[in-house]
Every structure is written in C-alpha cells, then in structure tokens.
Design a protein around this motif. Sequence first.
Motif, PDB file in Angstrom:
ATOM      1  N   VAL A 163     -15.612  11.691  -2.671  1.00  0.00           N
ATOM      2  CA  VAL A 163     -15.120  10.873  -3.777  1.00  0.00           C
ATOM      3  C   VAL A 163     -15.481   9.418  -3.479  1.00  0.00           C
ATOM      4  CG1 VAL A 163     -13.099  10.099  -5.070  1.00  0.00           C
ATOM      5  CG2 VAL A 163     -13.222  12.460  -4.240  1.00  0.00           C
ATOM      6  N   THR A 164     -16.189   8.765  -4.384  1.00  0.00           N
ATOM      7  CA  THR A 164     -16.668   7.392  -4.164  1.00  0.00           C
ATOM      8  C   THR A 164     -15.852   6.394  -4.975  1.00  0.00           C
ATOM      9  OG1 THR A 164     -18.914   8.185  -3.788  1.00  0.00           O
ATOM     10  CG2 THR A 164     -18.666   5.855  -4.321  1.00  0.00           C
ATOM     11  N   ALA A 165     -15.501   5.284  -4.338  1.00  0.00           N
ATOM     12  CA  ALA A 165     -14.776   4.212  -5.027  1.00  0.00           C
ATOM     13  C   ALA A 165     -15.788   3.308  -5.720  1.00  0.00           C
ATOM     14  CB  ALA A 165     -13.929   3.421  -4.035  1.00  0.00           C
ATOM     15  N   TYR A 166     -15.868   3.416  -7.005  1.00  0.00           N
ATOM     16  CA  TYR A 166     -16.747   2.561  -7.810  1.00  0.00           C
ATOM     17  C   TYR A 166     -15.909   1.463  -8.459  1.00  0.00           C
ATOM     18  CZ  TYR A 166     -20.342   6.202  -7.428  1.00  0.00           C
ATOM     19  OH  TYR A 166     -21.269   7.098  -6.952  1.00  0.00           O
ATOM     20  N   PRO A 167     -16.546   0.336  -8.852  1.00  0.00           N
ATOM     21  CA  PRO A 167     -17.969   0.033  -8.753  1.00  0.00           C
ATOM     22  C   PRO A 167     -18.366  -0.385  -7.336  1.00  0.00           C
ATOM     23  CG  PRO A 167     -16.813  -1.844  -9.670  1.00  0.00           C
ATOM     24  CD  PRO A 167     -15.792  -0.754  -9.510  1.00  0.00           C
ATOM     25  N   LEU A 226       0.785  -1.226   0.000  1.00  0.00           N
ATOM     26  CA  LEU A 226       0.000   0.000   0.000  1.00  0.00           C
ATOM     27  C   LEU A 226       0.827   1.291   0.000  1.00  0.00           C
ATOM     28  CD1 LEU A 226      -2.874   1.131   0.028  1.00  0.00           C
ATOM     29  CD2 LEU A 226      -2.869   0.913   2.529  1.00  0.00           C
ATOM     30  N   PRO A 227       1.998   1.362   0.657  1.00  0.00           N
ATOM     31  CA  PRO A 227       2.737   2.628   0.655  1.00  0.00           C
ATOM     32  C   PRO A 227       3.101   3.155  -0.734  1.00  0.00           C
ATOM     33  CG  PRO A 227       3.566   1.218   2.390  1.00  0.00           C
ATOM     34  CD  PRO A 227       2.602   0.382   1.577  1.00  0.00           C
ATOM     35  N   GLN A 228       3.092   2.279  -1.732  1.00  0.00           N
ATOM     36  CA  GLN A 228       3.457   2.740  -3.082  1.00  0.00           C
ATOM     37  C   GLN A 228       2.253   3.262  -3.867  1.00  0.00           C
ATOM     38  OE1 GLN A 228       6.411   2.352  -2.403  1.00  0.00           O
ATOM     39  NE2 GLN A 228       6.297   0.498  -1.157  1.00  0.00           N
ATOM     40  N   TYR A 229       1.052   3.128  -3.316  1.00  0.00           N
ATOM     41  CA  TYR A 229      -0.140   3.376  -4.117  1.00  0.00           C
ATOM     42  C   TYR A 229      -1.126   4.317  -3.438  1.00  0.00           C
ATOM     43  CZ  TYR A 229       1.835  -0.834  -6.155  1.00  0.00           C
ATOM     44  OH  TYR A 229       2.699  -1.737  -6.700  1.00  0.00           O
ATOM     45  N   SER A 230      -2.165   4.656  -4.151  1.00  0.00           N
ATOM     46  CA  SER A 230      -3.267   5.441  -3.625  1.00  0.00           C
ATOM     47  C   SER A 230      -4.297   4.516  -2.983  1.00  0.00           C
ATOM     48  CB  SER A 230      -3.925   6.227  -4.765  1.00  0.00           C
ATOM     49  OG  SER A 230      -5.279   6.475  -4.515  1.00  0.00           O
ATOM     50  N   PRO A 231      -4.698   4.747  -1.739  1.00  0.00           N
ATOM     51  CA  PRO A 231      -5.748   3.927  -1.117  1.00  0.00           C
ATOM     52  C   PRO A 231      -7.026   3.902  -1.949  1.00  0.00           C
ATOM     53  CG  PRO A 231      -4.671   5.256   0.543  1.00  0.00           C
ATOM     54  CD  PRO A 231      -4.137   5.726  -0.784  1.00  0.00           C
ATOM     55  N   TYR A 232      -7.320   5.023  -2.593  1.00  0.00           N
ATOM     56  CA  TYR A 232      -8.529   5.103  -3.417  1.00  0.00           C
ATOM     57  C   TYR A 232      -8.463   4.125  -4.582  1.00  0.00           C
ATOM     58  CZ  TYR A 232     -11.991   7.079  -6.648  1.00  0.00           C
ATOM     59  OH  TYR A 232     -13.041   7.248  -7.512  1.00  0.00           O
ATOM     60  N   LYS A 233      -7.321   4.075  -5.271  1.00  0.00           N
ATOM     61  CA  LYS A 233      -7.180   3.181  -6.413  1.00  0.00           C
ATOM     62  C   LYS A 233      -7.204   1.723  -5.976  1.00  0.00           C
ATOM     63  CE  LYS A 233      -6.647   1.751 -10.558  1.00  0.00           C
ATOM     64  NZ  LYS A 233      -7.870   1.660 -11.384  1.00  0.00           N
ATOM     65  N   VAL A 234      -6.572   1.416  -4.847  1.00  0.00           N
ATOM     66  CA  VAL A 234      -6.592   0.044  -4.329  1.00  0.00           C
ATOM     67  C   VAL A 234      -8.021  -0.362  -3.984  1.00  0.00           C
ATOM     68  CG1 VAL A 234      -5.797  -1.474  -2.469  1.00  0.00           C
ATOM     69  CG2 VAL A 234      -4.210   0.150  -3.510  1.00  0.00           C
ATOM     70  N   ALA A 235      -8.798   0.566  -3.431  1.00  0.00           N
ATOM     71  CA  ALA A 235     -10.203   0.288  -3.111  1.00  0.00           C
ATOM     72  C   ALA A 235     -11.004   0.007  -4.377  1.00  0.00           C
ATOM     73  CB  ALA A 235     -10.809   1.471  -2.353  1.00  0.00           C
ATOM     74  N   GLU A 236     -10.765   0.783  -5.428  1.00  0.00           N
ATOM     75  CA  GLU A 236     -11.454   0.537  -6.705  1.00  0.00           C
ATOM     76  C   GLU A 236     -11.140  -0.857  -7.227  1.00  0.00           C
ATOM     77  OE1 GLU A 236     -12.209   4.662  -9.094  1.00  0.00           O
ATOM     78  OE2 GLU A 236     -10.215   3.768  -9.269  1.00  0.00           O
TER      79      GLU A 236
END
Length: 336
Positions: free
Chosen positions: A155-159, A79-89
């Motif tokens: 900002v919502t994590a879809y789907p 996770l430290p290398q990434y965006s939590p939002y993108k990982v959630a998506e």
Amino acid sequence: MIKLSVLDQSPVSSGSTPKEALKRTVELAKLTEELGYHRFWVAEHHNTNGLAGSSPTLLMTHLASHTSRIRIGSGGVLLPQYSPYKVAEDAQLLENLFPNRIDLGLGRSPGGDALTRLALTDGVRKSLNEFPRQIQALKGHLEHNLPSDHPYYGVTAYPLSETKPELWHLGINKRGARSAAELGISFTFGHFIYSVGGQEAIRHYKQEFIPSSYQSKPKTNVCVFVVCAETTEEAERHAKTLDDWLLKVAKGGDTTISSIEEVHNRSYSEEELKKISTNRPRMIVGNPVEVKQGLTQLQKKYDNDEFLIITNIHDYEAKKKSYELLAELFPQPSFF
C-alpha cells in the motif's frame, strides 16, 4: 547562538472568539517570519473551549499559504488517534504543496479525557503503547520501505513527493527520547509541560541516536513558556494571566485565558498559590536582560539546538511584543 522558533496553540482570550484566536495565529506566523524565527508549529487539542487548534494539518496548510519562508509544522499530530498511513498521506500532500517547509511533529498525548479519545477513534479503544510501532509504520510509509511482512506492505502513500517533511518526536521523558533516537529523527522536549528530566532525556537521545535516511546527526529543540516585556513588573503583570490559565487547564471546564483585571479580582486558595509556584519553572518571565539570562542558562542545561517559544497570555499586543523583544535579544541568521 540561540535559534528561535514558535509553538502557538491558538489560545482564546476571554472576551474574544475562536475565529479571532485563529486570525491571531496567522498574524503571529507572519510577524515571526519577518523577525527571522526558524519554524512555526501549531498544536492539537480537543474538547477544550480555550484552544482553537483542533486540526494542525488543516491549520498548517492555511499558515503555509500565508507565509513564504518560515517552516510550518505540527507540535504535534496525536498519532495514537489516527492511522499512520493517513498521516503519511497528509504529510506528503503538504510537502508537495510547500516543499522543504513542512515539519511533522508527533505526540503520544491522548488529546483529552477517555471519552474524548473514544470520540476521536469512533469507539475503538487504541492503546498509547502502540505509539512506537505507529511511528515506525509512518516512517515506512513516508520512505516507501515497509518490510515485506508488514500487514500493509504494497500500500503506497500518495501523492509521492520529491522531498520529505522533517520528522520530530515530541516527548517529556526518557522513553520518548529513546524512541526518537532509535528511529533516527529529531526530538522535542516539552519543558513547558514538564520541567524535570529534560537533561537526562536529551543526553540519552544524543548518546543513543542512530543515523537514518532522515538525518545523520541528532537534532533537538526545547519548548518553553516565555513572557518578555520592557520591565519585570510589566512581564509579571501579563504572566499572571498565564499562571491563572494553567490552573484552569488543570481543572478542566472553561480554559479561555482570563484578562489581567479578572485575574486581579480573583482570590486564590493556598493550594492554588502553591500550584502557581510549582508551575513557574515551566516558564521564563522578565525584562529582556532577565529573559536572555534565563534562556541562555536553560540552553547550557539542555545543550539543545533551538527553543520553541510559547506565550499564552491574554493581551495579544503584549504577546507580539514579547516575540519582538526576543528577536532583538537573539538576532536570527538567515536560515532560508
């Protein structure tokens, strides 16, 4: 009862290719599903030629498509290398495709040296100390309950998904256990990385666990190297390729798994022999009786719910046999 699961790093054996290593990961997922293993996790590694699993979420999609019941997960997404939002998506997309089968294991490891980390973040220097905050943000995205003062509120994590992936915090110390407990998610102890301090970490996790929308009770697993064969001699013969591989990983450079013949013809310094001996507590090696005793004792020590078994040896047929023998030692009830 000991519940069995798998961690596979898609290791590349000498004389083989990454393509073959990934193919074997798929074959192993199918085999262990048939044998009753509960979950199958894949790892994330970068800038190393001996481990083909550089993108767990991509590999998870492929594995879930080629299996039907076993849980598929990451051990873990760094996770430290990434965006939590993108990982959630990504997690919610996987959960929509494969409902109630996805595990999202999260690791704090840098995934490589300093230069590799910078390549992953495109030059942005991100602190590993942000990991607890990032997990909290990821959890908020998955639960759609970011606080109103959060910078990405709205900002919502879809789907959106009707079900949620299981969240696992990977750790090798009390700090990781504390974070998992505070978040109310499951905890994995990496005995295969560091065989000291696991008892205290798991005990602390269970004592400090705060129930959450994800789970009401603490849940743990322990990842350990296991090499099981019909005889002690055969198990040791294959385990020597794991001993050698761990030395190579520590040195860097070529991290493919050398063959038994290559290892047999190699001479080791006193320092290397000492390191091999120091590494041995990270693994359980032996015939079925010895391995059963080893895992049973380890479970009494940790009081964990399940084991993630990792078997990085050169001979793939011997690797499959090891998982088959384990399934005979610990018959798995139906979890599906």
